[in-house]
Design a protein around this motif. Sequence first.
Motif, PDB file in Angstrom:
ATOM      1  N   PHE A 137      15.682   1.132   8.086  1.00  6.09           N
ATOM      2  CA  PHE A 137      14.899   1.304   6.858  1.00  6.09           C
ATOM      3  C   PHE A 137      13.502   0.708   7.006  1.00  6.09           C
ATOM      4  CE2 PHE A 137      18.959   1.808   4.377  1.00  6.09           C
ATOM      5  CZ  PHE A 137      18.692   3.098   3.974  1.00  6.09           C
ATOM      6  N   ALA A 138      13.396  -0.457   7.645  1.00  5.27           N
ATOM      7  CA  ALA A 138      12.094  -1.108   7.819  1.00  5.27           C
ATOM      8  C   ALA A 138      11.180  -0.259   8.702  1.00  5.27           C
ATOM      9  CB  ALA A 138      12.265  -2.502   8.425  1.00  5.27           C
ATOM     10  N   VAL A 139      11.705   0.255   9.796  1.00  5.43           N
ATOM     11  CA  VAL A 139      10.906   1.101  10.688  1.00  5.43           C
ATOM     12  C   VAL A 139      10.507   2.385   9.973  1.00  5.43           C
ATOM     13  CG1 VAL A 139      11.003   2.496  12.808  1.00  5.43           C
ATOM     14  CG2 VAL A 139      11.805   0.131  12.835  1.00  5.43           C
ATOM     15  N   GLY A 140      11.457   2.977   9.247  1.00  9.29           N
ATOM     16  CA  GLY A 140      11.142   4.200   8.489  1.00  9.29           C
ATOM     17  C   GLY A 140      10.061   3.956   7.454  1.00  9.29           C
ATOM     18  N   TYR A 141      10.140   2.845   6.742  1.00  7.67           N
ATOM     19  CA  TYR A 141       9.133   2.493   5.745  1.00  7.67           C
ATOM     20  C   TYR A 141       7.771   2.303   6.405  1.00  7.67           C
ATOM     21  CZ  TYR A 141       6.611  -0.209   2.238  1.00  7.67           C
ATOM     22  OH  TYR A 141       5.662  -0.655   1.356  1.00  7.67           O
ATOM     23  N   PHE A 142       7.739   1.573   7.532  1.00  2.00           N
ATOM     24  CA  PHE A 142       6.485   1.329   8.240  1.00  2.00           C
ATOM     25  C   PHE A 142       5.865   2.642   8.722  1.00  2.00           C
ATOM     26  CE2 PHE A 142       4.314   0.666  12.335  1.00  2.00           C
ATOM     27  CZ  PHE A 142       3.258  -0.121  11.897  1.00  2.00           C
ATOM     28  N   LEU A 143       6.661   3.527   9.320  1.00  2.00           N
ATOM     29  CA  LEU A 143       6.143   4.804   9.811  1.00  2.00           C
ATOM     30  C   LEU A 143       5.658   5.702   8.672  1.00  2.00           C
ATOM     31  CD1 LEU A 143       8.662   5.618  12.680  1.00  2.00           C
ATOM     32  CD2 LEU A 143       6.300   4.794  12.893  1.00  2.00           C
ATOM     33  N   THR A 144       6.346   5.692   7.548  1.00  4.36           N
ATOM     34  CA  THR A 144       5.925   6.479   6.385  1.00  4.36           C
ATOM     35  C   THR A 144       4.586   5.983   5.855  1.00  4.36           C
ATOM     36  OG1 THR A 144       8.224   6.913   5.829  1.00  4.36           O
ATOM     37  CG2 THR A 144       6.606   7.261   4.089  1.00  4.36           C
ATOM     38  N   ARG A 145       4.445   4.670   5.740  1.00  2.90           N
ATOM     39  CA  ARG A 145       3.161   4.098   5.267  1.00  2.90           C
ATOM     40  C   ARG A 145       2.038   4.417   6.238  1.00  2.90           C
ATOM     41  NH1 ARG A 145       2.458   0.294   0.918  1.00  2.90           N
ATOM     42  NH2 ARG A 145       0.597  -0.147   2.109  1.00  2.90           N
ATOM     43  N   LEU A 146       2.312   4.335   7.540  1.00  2.00           N
ATOM     44  CA  LEU A 146       1.305   4.645   8.552  1.00  2.00           C
ATOM     45  C   LEU A 146       0.876   6.111   8.455  1.00  2.00           C
ATOM     46  CD1 LEU A 146      -0.324   3.637  11.023  1.00  2.00           C
ATOM     47  CD2 LEU A 146       1.617   4.358  12.430  1.00  2.00           C
ATOM     48  N   ALA A 147       1.848   7.013   8.325  1.00  2.00           N
ATOM     49  CA  ALA A 147       1.533   8.443   8.207  1.00  2.00           C
ATOM     50  C   ALA A 147       0.753   8.713   6.924  1.00  2.00           C
ATOM     51  CB  ALA A 147       2.817   9.264   8.234  1.00  2.00           C
ATOM     52  N   TRP A 148       1.111   8.075   5.834  1.00  2.00           N
ATOM     53  CA  TRP A 148       0.417   8.245   4.565  1.00  2.00           C
ATOM     54  C   TRP A 148      -1.030   7.768   4.667  1.00  2.00           C
ATOM     55  CZ3 TRP A 148       0.937  10.964   0.405  1.00  2.00           C
ATOM     56  CH2 TRP A 148       0.203  10.650  -0.741  1.00  2.00           C
ATOM     57  N   THR A 149      -1.243   6.610   5.286  1.00  2.00           N
ATOM     58  CA  THR A 149      -2.600   6.067   5.454  1.00  2.00           C
ATOM     59  C   THR A 149      -3.446   6.994   6.317  1.00  2.00           C
ATOM     60  OG1 THR A 149      -1.732   3.833   5.269  1.00  2.00           O
ATOM     61  CG2 THR A 149      -3.913   4.055   6.239  1.00  2.00           C
ATOM     62  N   MET A 150      -2.877   7.485   7.411  1.00  2.00           N
ATOM     63  CA  MET A 150      -3.625   8.398   8.286  1.00  2.00           C
ATOM     64  C   MET A 150      -3.946   9.707   7.571  1.00  2.00           C
ATOM     65  SD  MET A 150      -1.755   7.680  11.931  1.00  2.00           S
ATOM     66  CE  MET A 150      -2.737   8.866  12.818  1.00  2.00           C
ATOM     67  N   ALA A 151      -3.007  10.224   6.789  1.00  2.00           N
ATOM     68  CA  ALA A 151      -3.245  11.467   6.055  1.00  2.00           C
ATOM     69  C   ALA A 151      -4.334  11.267   5.007  1.00  2.00           C
ATOM     70  CB  ALA A 151      -1.952  11.936   5.397  1.00  2.00           C
ATOM     71  N   LYS A 152      -4.369  10.135   4.336  1.00  2.00           N
ATOM     72  CA  LYS A 152      -5.401   9.854   3.334  1.00  2.00           C
ATOM     73  C   LYS A 152      -6.774   9.798   3.992  1.00  2.00           C
ATOM     74  CE  LYS A 152      -4.818   6.645   0.285  1.00  2.00           C
ATOM     75  NZ  LYS A 152      -4.402   5.416  -0.445  1.00  2.00           N
ATOM     76  N   ARG A 153      -6.855   9.213   5.174  1.00  2.00           N
ATOM     77  CA  ARG A 153      -8.142   9.114   5.881  1.00  2.00           C
ATOM     78  C   ARG A 153      -8.656  10.490   6.280  1.00  2.00           C
ATOM     79  NH1 ARG A 153      -7.098   4.044   9.902  1.00  2.00           N
ATOM     80  NH2 ARG A 153      -7.138   2.447   8.293  1.00  2.00           N
ATOM     81  N   ARG A 154      -7.761  11.332   6.733  1.00  2.00           N
ATOM     82  CA  ARG A 154      -8.172  12.681   7.168  1.00  2.00           C
ATOM     83  C   ARG A 154      -8.576  13.565   6.002  1.00  2.00           C
ATOM     84  NH1 ARG A 154      -5.259  15.014  12.399  1.00  2.00           N
ATOM     85  NH2 ARG A 154      -5.855  13.287  13.732  1.00  2.00           N
ATOM     86  N   LEU A 155      -7.921  13.380   4.883  1.00  2.00           N
ATOM     87  CA  LEU A 155      -8.208  14.237   3.726  1.00  2.00           C
ATOM     88  C   LEU A 155      -9.316  13.701   2.828  1.00  2.00           C
ATOM     89  CD1 LEU A 155      -4.528  15.125   2.730  1.00  2.00           C
ATOM     90  CD2 LEU A 155      -6.179  16.547   3.953  1.00  2.00           C
ATOM     91  N   SER A 156      -9.716  12.467   3.025  1.00  2.00           N
ATOM     92  CA  SER A 156     -10.775  11.916   2.183  1.00  2.00           C
ATOM     93  C   SER A 156     -12.130  12.507   2.588  1.00  2.00           C
ATOM     94  CB  SER A 156     -10.819  10.388   2.286  1.00  2.00           C
ATOM     95  OG  SER A 156     -11.214  10.009   3.566  1.00  2.00           O
ATOM     96  N   PRO A 157     -12.987  12.759   1.585  1.00  2.00           N
ATOM     97  CA  PRO A 157     -14.320  13.318   1.886  1.00  2.00           C
ATOM     98  C   PRO A 157     -15.171  12.309   2.663  1.00  2.00           C
ATOM     99  CG  PRO A 157     -14.137  12.795  -0.450  1.00  2.00           C
ATOM    100  CD  PRO A 157     -12.812  12.525   0.178  1.00  2.00           C
ATOM    101  N   ILE A 158     -15.913  12.809   3.626  1.00  2.00           N
ATOM    102  CA  ILE A 158     -16.785  11.968   4.424  1.00  2.00           C
ATOM    103  C   ILE A 158     -18.096  11.780   3.664  1.00  2.00           C
ATOM    104  CG2 ILE A 158     -18.015  11.768   6.594  1.00  2.00           C
ATOM    105  CD1 ILE A 158     -15.862  13.516   7.815  1.00  2.00           C
ATOM    106  N   GLU A 159     -18.548  10.567   3.539  1.00  2.00           N
ATOM    107  CA  GLU A 159     -19.778  10.272   2.807  1.00  2.00           C
ATOM    108  C   GLU A 159     -20.961  10.183   3.711  1.00  2.00           C
ATOM    109  OE1 GLU A 159     -19.336   6.939   0.214  1.00  2.00           O
ATOM    110  OE2 GLU A 159     -17.457   7.667  -0.472  1.00  2.00           O
TER     111      GLU A 159
END
Length: 159
Positions: A137-159
């Motif tokens: 569960f801990a590894v799954g939680y960590f990987l999910t948070r990492l994937a979510w953070t990376m997806a947010k960075r890619r989808l955020s508009p570049i300023e």
Amino acid sequence: MGNDELNENPLDEYAARASQQLSGQSAEVSHSSVERVESGQVSLRDSFAQHVQAAAIYMEDAAAGVLKAGSLEAKDAAIGAAFAESVQATTLHTGVLAGKTVEGREIRTGLLFAVNVRGDVYSALSPVAGLAIGAGFAVGYFLTRLAWTMAKRRLSPIE
């Protein structure tokens, strides 16, 4: 494991000594239902007890809610939670089983805590399995948070 090995309980001598130290108290419950049994030696046959505490307990075709013992010998028994120094059984079903030595044929438990286990003992969840599940569960939680953070960075508009 042969039939003779299960019928010879090496804890009989220990149980007899413990019973003598407790003024030789013994209790036998047969064909009845009781709330509480406390004694040096307890024998439950075709009975149910909510709480049993003794140096040595023998159960046959019996059930108990909570059991605390130095040694437990059981045949065709069901226990909610059992805490014993030593357990020797043939066909035992428990929710929680904790003991230093657990030996028997067809012991099934939900949660097992034991130092030495011999025979056919099946547990739905042991401390090692619980640790592995928690780590998963801990590894799954960590990987999910990492994937979510990376997806947010890619989808955020570049300023």
